[in-house]
Design an enzyme around this catalytic site. Sequence first.
Site, PDB file in Angstrom:
ATOM      1  N   ASP A 160       3.662  73.544  68.039  1.00 52.29           N
ATOM      2  CA  ASP A 160       4.223  72.476  67.901  1.00 52.29           C
ATOM      3  C   ASP A 160       5.535  73.565  67.453  1.00 52.29           C
ATOM      4  O   ASP A 160       5.812  73.867  68.652  1.00 52.29           O
ATOM      5  CB  ASP A 160       3.889  72.625  65.933  1.00 52.29           C
ATOM      6  CG  ASP A 160       5.158  71.364  65.607  1.00 52.29           C
ATOM      7  OD1 ASP A 160       5.510  70.439  66.527  1.00 52.29           O
ATOM      8  OD2 ASP A 160       4.808  71.094  64.527  1.00 52.29           O
TER       9      ASP A 160
ATOM     10  N   ASP B 295       0.209  71.345  61.476  1.00 53.73           N
ATOM     11  CA  ASP B 295       0.332  71.181  63.240  1.00 53.73           C
ATOM     12  C   ASP B 295       0.284  72.011  64.436  1.00 53.73           C
ATOM     13  O   ASP B 295       0.284  72.047  65.482  1.00 53.73           O
ATOM     14  CB  ASP B 295       2.344  70.833  62.971  1.00 53.73           C
ATOM     15  CG  ASP B 295       2.260  69.661  62.051  1.00 53.73           C
ATOM     16  OD1 ASP B 295       1.118  68.438  61.951  1.00 53.73           O
ATOM     17  OD2 ASP B 295       3.539  69.236  61.196  1.00 53.73           O
TER      18      ASP B 295
ATOM     19  N   ARG C 149      16.372  74.419  69.959  1.00 51.83           N
ATOM     20  CA  ARG C 149      16.209  74.849  69.069  1.00 51.83           C
ATOM     21  C   ARG C 149      15.874  76.065  68.247  1.00 51.83           C
ATOM     22  O   ARG C 149      14.740  76.222  68.204  1.00 51.83           O
ATOM     23  CB  ARG C 149      14.896  74.204  67.869  1.00 51.83           C
ATOM     24  CG  ARG C 149      15.052  72.259  68.198  1.00 51.83           C
ATOM     25  CD  ARG C 149      13.812  71.724  67.538  1.00 51.83           C
ATOM     26  NE  ARG C 149      13.521  70.575  67.537  1.00 51.83           N
ATOM     27  CZ  ARG C 149      12.361  69.733  67.256  1.00 51.83           C
ATOM     28  NH1 ARG C 149      11.567  69.928  66.232  1.00 51.83           N
ATOM     29  NH2 ARG C 149      13.018  68.420  67.115  1.00 51.83           N
TER      30      ARG C 149
ATOM     31  N   ASP D  74       8.972  77.277  61.278  1.00 53.21           N
ATOM     32  CA  ASP D  74       9.632  75.859  60.614  1.00 53.21           C
ATOM     33  C   ASP D  74      10.118  76.365  59.377  1.00 53.21           C
ATOM     34  O   ASP D  74       9.234  77.040  58.372  1.00 53.21           O
ATOM     35  CB  ASP D  74       8.583  74.502  60.871  1.00 53.21           C
ATOM     36  CG  ASP D  74       8.325  74.012  62.344  1.00 53.21           C
ATOM     37  OD1 ASP D  74       9.173  74.535  62.827  1.00 53.21           O
ATOM     38  OD2 ASP D  74       8.395  73.179  61.968  1.00 53.21           O
TER      39      ASP D  74
END
Length: 475
Positions: A295, A271, A351, A299
């Site tokens: 992206d 991604d 985030r 993560d």
Amino acid sequence: METARLFKLVCVICIASLIPTIRANVADETDEYWVNKANEARKHTLMAYHPDPYEIVDHFHERHYDNSTDVEGTEEEKAVASEEEDVIEMISSPTNSTRRSLTGRGKGKGKGKWSKLTGPCTASNPIDKCWRCQPDWARRRKKLVHCVRGFGYRTTGGKRGRIYVVTSPRDDDMVNPRPGTLRHAVIQKEPLWIVFKHDMSIRLSQELMITSDKTIDARGANVHIAYGAGITMQYVHNIIIHGLHVHHIVKSSGGLIRDSINHFGHRGEADGDGISIFGATNIWLDHISMSKCQDGLIDAIMGSTAITISNSHFTHHNDVMLLGAQNNNMDDKKMQVTVAYNHFGKGLVQRMPRVRWGFVHVVNNDYTHWELYAIGGSQGPTILSHGNRFIAPPHKQHYREVTKRDYASESEWKNWNWRSEKDVFMNNAYFRQSGNPHFKCSHSRQQMIKPKNGMAVSKLTKYAGALDCRVGKAC
């Protein structure tokens, strides 16, 4: 009847479309190698998961370091260190670096530039005080493992292995990587402490698959992972990444990629995450500078746990840090992450982090603006915000709330434990607390040290991001 069949077909197609994401780019989901790796990773998740996370919160606040104490390790480890002396000498020559030592995130000329040292080296938080400002840091690199705090406190990386020197930035063979390249280093079976002979910019042709028991230590060199694929830790454990610049990461097409000495396989499209942690445990990311990935910057998903993200500098990005990606993934209930001493800087949107299910300790970070929100979550995560500074965007009065809750009504999220203590709020920023107002850490307080007040974060995060260390000089 036809409508019902059509609905079922649409559901099947939607679920099928999720499989590449859930499988983390494994093109052949029946590959026995990856099935076994996933099962092994679940065992490591159970081992790394702490049933009383508040004890680890205490551990973060409590731990003292005596910098005068020699912590080289066991006699066996000292013998390994002795054998490495020649390797260290090769990369410790002052001629390998002409750059100045760093002072920290400065306000000098040029946005985001490091300012010149104007005084003696200073270490501003407990992690850095454990190893920084010591002229012999390059000869005692592995002392770093004694400095990790928070949920990743058991991470040792390549401590028990030899030093591997990366000498080339090339990344042109995904199946049989050349010796001396970063890709060749990270796929080795044994523990390794990976360092860099000189400054280099590495453009990864495909995602970099790291095996367990590795340390990537960029101190003493200016190392950029940029303009190519990102870093992946999938179904692995015990990894330290320190001192990298990671930016301008883009999607990669996939293909045949070696992920260990004894296996390569077909990977799907990646991604464009800067650092992807997938079903991985005992991970420590420290002094990383990250920006502008396609992206997410970081993560951590699919049951990843025992993670510390510290002393890092994040800028110019939308989705900064995602902790848990699937609303129906119960494995993420065991996710435990410490986010400490980081600077969430210019050009960030949201985030920081965004959490599903897990337990996250956000402590002594500096949030200098956001576009939408700073800390978000869904599926009932526990978020403890201790001693952070939140500076709301000055010209967006509708986005001054630090927090954002998704996929739940107030009647549901009011029971989630999101607590704020010793935080500092500027520009009318505010943290909407929820859960038990008398919520306290009910656990042993043998060495309890409370977090610093949010007023101290400017000092605590002063050196966030990749350090410009010079061999032979205090870093």
